[in-house]
Write a protein that holds these residues in place. Structure first.
Motif, mmCIF file in Angstrom:
data_model
loop_
_atom_site.group_PDB
_atom_site.id
_atom_site.type_symbol
_atom_site.label_atom_id
_atom_site.label_comp_id
_atom_site.label_asym_id
_atom_site.label_seq_id
_atom_site.Cartn_x
_atom_site.Cartn_y
_atom_site.Cartn_z
ATOM 1 N N GLY A 7 2.360 4.109 -13.061
ATOM 2 C CA GLY A 7 2.746 2.749 -13.405
ATOM 3 C C GLY A 7 1.543 1.901 -13.741
ATOM 4 O O GLY A 7 0.405 2.344 -13.638
ATOM 5 N N THR A 8 1.809 0.692 -14.146
ATOM 6 C CA THR A 8 0.745 -0.210 -14.564
ATOM 7 C C THR A 8 0.255 -1.067 -13.400
ATOM 8 O O THR A 8 1.048 -1.562 -12.611
ATOM 9 N N VAL A 9 -1.060 -1.189 -13.318
ATOM 10 C CA VAL A 9 -1.670 -2.110 -12.359
ATOM 11 C C VAL A 9 -2.498 -3.109 -13.155
ATOM 12 O O VAL A 9 -3.320 -2.712 -13.982
ATOM 13 N N ALA A 10 -2.247 -4.393 -12.942
ATOM 14 C CA ALA A 10 -2.973 -5.421 -13.676
ATOM 15 C C ALA A 10 -3.598 -6.405 -12.698
ATOM 16 O O ALA A 10 -3.136 -6.574 -11.571
ATOM 17 N N GLY A 11 -4.661 -7.038 -13.129
ATOM 18 C CA GLY A 11 -5.329 -8.008 -12.273
ATOM 19 C C GLY A 11 -6.327 -8.820 -13.058
ATOM 20 O O GLY A 11 -6.472 -8.656 -14.266
ATOM 21 N N ALA A 88 -1.128 -0.479 -6.398
ATOM 22 C CA ALA A 88 -2.536 -0.381 -6.008
ATOM 23 C C ALA A 88 -2.641 -0.037 -4.527
ATOM 24 O O ALA A 88 -3.435 0.810 -4.131
ATOM 25 N N ARG A 89 -1.824 -0.674 -3.735
ATOM 26 C CA ARG A 89 -1.860 -0.443 -2.295
ATOM 27 C C ARG A 89 -1.513 1.002 -1.974
ATOM 28 O O ARG A 89 -2.061 1.604 -1.051
ATOM 29 N N ARG A 90 -0.609 1.564 -2.748
ATOM 30 C CA ARG A 90 -0.198 2.949 -2.528
ATOM 31 C C ARG A 90 -1.364 3.907 -2.762
ATOM 32 O O ARG A 90 -1.401 5.003 -2.211
ATOM 33 N N ARG A 91 -2.307 3.511 -3.609
ATOM 34 C CA ARG A 91 -3.443 4.378 -3.915
ATOM 35 C C ARG A 91 -4.494 4.366 -2.807
ATOM 36 O O ARG A 91 -5.309 5.265 -2.717
ATOM 37 N N MET A 92 -4.493 3.319 -2.010
ATOM 38 C CA MET A 92 -5.542 3.183 -1.019
ATOM 39 C C MET A 92 -5.251 4.046 0.199
ATOM 40 O O MET A 92 -4.100 4.206 0.599
ATOM 41 N N PRO A 93 -6.320 4.623 0.781
ATOM 42 C CA PRO A 93 -6.151 5.519 1.925
ATOM 43 C C PRO A 93 -5.616 4.803 3.158
ATOM 44 O O PRO A 93 -4.892 5.388 3.945
ATOM 45 N N THR A 94 -5.984 3.563 3.319
ATOM 46 C CA THR A 94 -5.508 2.831 4.493
ATOM 47 C C THR A 94 -4.832 1.547 4.046
ATOM 48 O O THR A 94 -5.032 1.073 2.942
ATOM 49 N N ASP A 95 -4.038 0.999 4.908
ATOM 50 C CA ASP A 95 -3.346 -0.242 4.583
ATOM 51 C C ASP A 95 -4.329 -1.407 4.695
ATOM 52 O O ASP A 95 -4.891 -1.647 5.754
ATOM 53 N N VAL A 96 -4.537 -2.089 3.583
ATOM 54 C CA VAL A 96 -5.479 -3.203 3.601
ATOM 55 C C VAL A 96 -4.798 -4.453 3.063
ATOM 56 O O VAL A 96 -3.789 -4.384 2.367
ATOM 57 N N SER A 97 -5.381 -5.591 3.354
ATOM 58 C CA SER A 97 -4.817 -6.848 2.880
ATOM 59 C C SER A 97 -4.997 -6.978 1.379
ATOM 60 O O SER A 97 -5.858 -6.335 0.784
ATOM 61 N N ALA A 98 -4.191 -7.818 0.759
ATOM 62 C CA ALA A 98 -4.266 -8.015 -0.695
ATOM 63 C C ALA A 98 -5.637 -8.525 -1.098
ATOM 64 O O ALA A 98 -6.144 -8.221 -2.167
ATOM 65 N N LYS A 99 -6.246 -9.326 -0.230
ATOM 66 C CA LYS A 99 -7.548 -9.897 -0.536
ATOM 67 C C LYS A 99 -8.610 -8.830 -0.714
ATOM 68 O O LYS A 99 -9.424 -8.887 -1.613
ATOM 69 N N ASN A 107 -13.919 -0.125 -4.187
ATOM 70 C CA ASN A 107 -12.508 -0.426 -3.982
ATOM 71 C C ASN A 107 -11.782 -0.711 -5.289
ATOM 72 O O ASN A 107 -10.603 -0.384 -5.433
ATOM 73 N N VAL A 108 -12.450 -1.338 -6.214
ATOM 74 C CA VAL A 108 -11.836 -1.608 -7.514
ATOM 75 C C VAL A 108 -11.428 -0.292 -8.174
ATOM 76 O O VAL A 108 -10.301 -0.123 -8.632
ATOM 77 N N ALA A 109 -12.363 0.661 -8.187
ATOM 78 C CA ALA A 109 -12.078 1.956 -8.807
ATOM 79 C C ALA A 109 -10.917 2.642 -8.103
ATOM 80 O O ALA A 109 -10.027 3.198 -8.750
ATOM 81 N N ALA A 110 -10.911 2.577 -6.775
ATOM 82 C CA ALA A 110 -9.851 3.242 -6.014
ATOM 83 C C ALA A 110 -8.502 2.603 -6.274
ATOM 84 O O ALA A 110 -7.504 3.282 -6.507
ATOM 85 N N ALA A 111 -8.462 1.270 -6.262
ATOM 86 C CA ALA A 111 -7.192 0.558 -6.426
ATOM 87 C C ALA A 111 -6.592 0.784 -7.807
ATOM 88 O O ALA A 111 -5.371 0.838 -7.961
ATOM 89 N N PHE A 112 -7.454 0.960 -8.795
ATOM 90 C CA PHE A 112 -6.970 1.154 -10.155
ATOM 91 C C PHE A 112 -6.857 2.631 -10.529
ATOM 92 O O PHE A 112 -6.472 2.965 -11.641
#
Length: 171
Positions: A7-11, A88-99, A107-112
DNA sequence: TGGAAGATCGGCT
DNA sequence: GCCGATCTTCCAA
């Protein structure tokens, strides 16, 4: 914006650093063209992705007229709320805040979902796009992070971030 | 062919 | 505030 099977992730980019070359001792291109940084020596508008510290990817946008190896390191992105944020959150290894989801280059590379396979991608036709948006009201300049070895180049205020934006990296 | 350092991050003290 | 994880890349020998 990043498009993939997931899916698409935008920011919105909220923090970046400029790397001039080859005279900028903090830039990878300062030590000449190598297999790793070859993309920096190519035409602008392409992604330069490299692996660092054994565990993180950093993403850059190659800029300049194409004759000088210059690039901009994307250090933090405020990811759009809703589906983008969820993906994006689904891509991250741990649950982190939106901030903090895309705060810091690793983290940018991981989230995208960006890794070395996207090195050299054309930003105008590939799965990663840049688009122009409204300029932030307040932008502040700071010295770049993690380049203390670069002598007088380390002191240059070439790290730009949106003032008071909670999505910027902390260090 | 070997070794040192790196445009980092998160967890622990 | 400090330290470890982890491995690619580059330079020296």
């Amino acid at each position: 914006m990043r498009e993939s099977a997931a899916g698409t992730v935008a920011g919105r980019i909220v923090e970046a650093e400029a790397y001039a070359g080859p005279e900028d001792l903090a830039a990878h291109s300062s030590r000449g063209r190598t297999p790793r940084n070859a993309v920096m020596f190519g035409p602008p508008g392409h992604l330069y992705v490299y692996f660092i510290y054994g565990m993180h990817y950093c993403i850059n946008v190659v800029c300049g007229p194409g004759v000088k190896p210059e690039a901009v390191l994307i250090r933090a992105v405020a990811i759009d709320e809703g589906e983008s944020l969820a993906r994006a959150r689904r891509r991250m290894p741990t649950d982190v805040s939106a901030k903090r989801l895309a705060a810091g280059p690793g983290n940018v590379a991981a989230a995208f979902g960006i890794d070395r396979s996207l090195n050299g991608t054309d930003l105008t036709s590939g799965p990663v796009h840049l688009s122009e948006g409204a300029a932030p009201d307040r932008i502040v300049a700071r010295p770049r992070v993690g380049v203390a070895y670069a002598a007088e180049w380390a002191a240059l205020p070439w790290r730009f971030l949106v003032a008071d934006d909670p999505h910027v990296s902390r260090r």
